[in-house]
Design an enzyme around this catalytic site. Structure first.
Site, PDB file in Angstrom:
ATOM      1  N   TYR A   1       0.010   0.482  -9.051  1.00 19.14           N
ATOM      2  CA  TYR A   1      -0.895   1.466  -8.077  1.00 19.14           C
ATOM      3  C   TYR A   1       0.134   2.819  -8.079  1.00 19.14           C
ATOM      4  O   TYR A   1      -0.511   3.850  -7.794  1.00 19.14           O
ATOM      5  CB  TYR A   1      -0.658   0.691  -6.837  1.00 19.14           C
TER       6      TYR A   1
ATOM      7  N   HIS B   1     -10.784  -0.579  -8.651  1.00 15.89           N
ATOM      8  CA  HIS B   1     -11.094  -0.366  -7.349  1.00 15.89           C
ATOM      9  C   HIS B   1     -11.578   1.124  -6.897  1.00 15.89           C
ATOM     10  O   HIS B   1     -11.175   1.975  -5.992  1.00 15.89           O
ATOM     11  CB  HIS B   1     -10.358  -0.712  -6.151  1.00 15.89           C
TER      12      HIS B   1
HETATM   13  C1  HEM Z   1      -1.760  -7.272 -12.152  1.00 19.96           C
HETATM   14  C2  HEM Z   1      -2.552  -7.464 -11.216  1.00 19.96           C
HETATM   15  C3  HEM Z   1      -3.300  -6.217 -10.482  1.00 19.96           C
HETATM   16  C4  HEM Z   1      -3.636  -5.067 -11.210  1.00 19.96           C
HETATM   17  C5  HEM Z   1      -2.767  -4.295 -12.486  1.00 19.96           C
HETATM   18  C6  HEM Z   1      -4.097  -4.113 -10.207  1.00 19.96           C
HETATM   19  C7  HEM Z   1      -4.669  -2.675 -10.469  1.00 19.96           C
HETATM   20  C8  HEM Z   1      -5.139  -1.886  -9.313  1.00 19.96           C
HETATM   21  C9  HEM Z   1      -5.076  -0.578  -9.197  1.00 19.96           C
HETATM   22  C10 HEM Z   1      -4.630   0.231 -10.768  1.00 19.96           C
HETATM   23  C11 HEM Z   1      -5.521   0.074  -8.319  1.00 19.96           C
HETATM   24  C12 HEM Z   1      -5.769   1.139  -7.726  1.00 19.96           C
HETATM   25  C13 HEM Z   1      -4.584   1.864  -7.061  1.00 19.96           C
HETATM   26  C14 HEM Z   1      -4.639   3.125  -6.667  1.00 19.96           C
HETATM   27  O1  HEM Z   1      -4.854   4.161  -7.312  1.00 19.96           O
HETATM   28  O2  HEM Z   1      -4.147   3.564  -5.559  1.00 19.96           O
HETATM   29  C15 HEM Z   1      -5.903  -1.313  -7.397  1.00 19.96           C
HETATM   30  C16 HEM Z   1      -6.390  -1.215  -6.384  1.00 19.96           C
HETATM   31  C17 HEM Z   1      -6.822  -2.276  -5.599  1.00 19.96           C
HETATM   32  N1  HEM Z   1      -6.529  -3.832  -5.806  1.00 19.96           N
HETATM   33 FE1  HEM Z   1      -5.639  -4.020  -7.457  1.00 19.96          FE
HETATM   34  N2  HEM Z   1      -4.409  -4.932  -9.262  1.00 19.96           N
HETATM   35  C18 HEM Z   1      -3.955  -6.125  -9.351  1.00 19.96           C
HETATM   36  C19 HEM Z   1      -3.965  -7.275  -8.588  1.00 19.96           C
HETATM   37  C20 HEM Z   1      -4.609  -7.280  -7.288  1.00 19.96           C
HETATM   38  C21 HEM Z   1      -4.779  -8.319  -6.333  1.00 19.96           C
HETATM   39  C22 HEM Z   1      -4.083  -9.691  -6.738  1.00 19.96           C
HETATM   40  C23 HEM Z   1      -5.642  -8.031  -5.543  1.00 19.96           C
HETATM   41  C24 HEM Z   1      -5.960  -9.001  -4.307  1.00 19.96           C
HETATM   42  C25 HEM Z   1      -5.668  -8.706  -3.073  1.00 19.96           C
HETATM   43  C26 HEM Z   1      -6.137  -6.522  -5.644  1.00 19.96           C
HETATM   44  C27 HEM Z   1      -6.405  -5.966  -4.805  1.00 19.96           C
HETATM   45  C28 HEM Z   1      -6.589  -4.572  -4.864  1.00 19.96           C
HETATM   46  C29 HEM Z   1      -7.599  -3.743  -3.889  1.00 19.96           C
HETATM   47  C30 HEM Z   1      -8.413  -4.193  -2.679  1.00 19.96           C
HETATM   48  C31 HEM Z   1      -7.527  -2.549  -4.342  1.00 19.96           C
HETATM   49  C32 HEM Z   1      -8.012  -1.111  -3.604  1.00 19.96           C
HETATM   50  C33 HEM Z   1      -6.881  -0.388  -2.851  1.00 19.96           C
HETATM   51  C34 HEM Z   1      -7.570   0.952  -2.252  1.00 19.96           C
HETATM   52  O3  HEM Z   1      -8.682   0.702  -1.510  1.00 19.96           O
HETATM   53  O4  HEM Z   1      -7.008   1.822  -2.307  1.00 19.96           O
HETATM   54  N3  HEM Z   1      -5.471  -6.326  -6.971  1.00 19.96           N
HETATM   55  N4  HEM Z   1      -5.376  -2.449  -8.174  1.00 19.96           N
END
Ligand code: HEM
Length: 302
Positions: free
Chosen positions: A293, A30
């Protein structure tokens, strides 16, 4: 279940950062997005279900971020894909983060499977493209990924960040003043309806930011926070499992009013909840997200 969650989180983070388009100063996933501010106005429909007052009454300030799911901060908006909406409700007793995506289901239900998925999708060093046979083998071993893969393959280009519906995928528990727990899932439903871009002239590498800027100059971008009430047999620990149609309540309305400078680092973490909202036991993906995260945040802010 994954044996060593912190080690798996570290491995996942390191693998995500190895992607050639990953950039250390940005989120590991993201990476492309826009921060905005607004308010959440509770409707009162959740009265009696939770002691979290901001979900029942009044107006709560909110910081939000719309995003593209990939790890490339320069990815084009013209590429069909799901999108994300992260919302931080600045409630009286702390931050309540609601982090949602347009997909109806997640890909995997544990960390080991997520590692397998990253490996299966990695480009083959000889061809530079992912090997379809490896992805085929992954899907055979993980049929739970099929609804999310189907959604990814049929994704469109949104006309606007404000015309996408965004789902929690995970289950949360609303806790009332007697300690009774109601499982829920939520969706941010756009008040202007869901709308894909159908006029190719409006689609550009950055049309979503341009469109949001002009939309907010005219008025708020609004979403109803629609809460589905789970029933006793509904899975509460598995974001790959889609619930059957359930009764819903409109908890309130999110009005996004202004794009904010991306100056202060902000983390949206779905395990940031407040009294009156709990995380169900056994959802490994939710536990893993908190760890990954944190690692991504540490890298992008160091
Ligand atoms: C093992 C599962 C997952 C991993 C490893 C993962 C990994 C990540 C990482 C590394 C980030 C960036 C975090 C940051 O720097 O603040 C992120 C952001 C995000 N993830 Fe995931 N994620 C996973 C599952 C999910 C799921 C199930 C959703 C569903 C709702 C999701 C939705 C998001 C969203 C919307 C963001 C953006 C948040 C923002 O705008 O700061 N992720 N994810």
């Amino acid at each position: 279940m994954t044996d060593d969650l912190p080690a798996t989180a570290q491995l996942i983070h390191d693998l995500l950062r190895m992607a050639p388009t990953s950039s250390p100063g940005h989120r590991a996933l993201h990476a492309k997005g826009v921060i905005a501010t607004g308010t959440f106005t509770a409707s009162g429909a959740l009265a009696g279900l939770t002691t979290a007052t901001h979900l029942v009454d009044g107006i709560t300030p909110a910081t939000v971020r719309f995003s593209h799911p990939g790890g490339d901060p320069n990815v084009s908006d013209a590429i069909p894909s799901g999108r994300g909406l992260a919302v931080k409700l600045r409630a009286p007793d702390g931050s309540h983060d609601l982090v949602s995506v347009s997909s109806p289901a997640f890909l995997v239900r544990d960390g080991d499977a997520f590692v397998e998925l990253i490996m299966a999708r990695a480009p083959d060093p000889e061809t530079g493209a992912p090997d379809p046979a490896r992805m085929g083998a992954f899907l055979e071993a993980h049929p739970e990924a099929l609804p999310a893969i189907h959604a990814a393959l049929t994704a469109t280009v949104p006309a606007s960040y404000a015309t996408v519906a965004y789902n929690s995928l995970h289950t949360f528990l609303l806790v009332d003043d007697k300690g009774r727990r109601q499982p829920i899932r939520y969706t941010f439903v756009p008040v202007d309806g869901v709308n894909a871009a159908n006029d190719s002239e409006t689609v550009t590498p950055d049309h979503l930011l341009t469109e949001l800027t002009s939309r907010l100059a005219r008025g708020a971008a609004s979403f109803d926070l629609v809460v589905a009430l789970g029933e006793p047999d509904d899975p509460t620990d598995d974001p790959t499992a889609i619930w059957p149609e359930r009764p819903t309540l409109v908890a309130g309305r999110l009005d996004i009013t202004a794009i904010a400078p991306d100056a202060e680092p902000v983390i949206f973490d779905p395990t940031n909840v407040v009294a009156g909202v709990e995380i169900p036991e056994g959802d490994e993906i939710l536990a893993l997200r908190r760890l990954v995260y944190g690692l991504s945040y540490a890298q992008r802010t160091s």
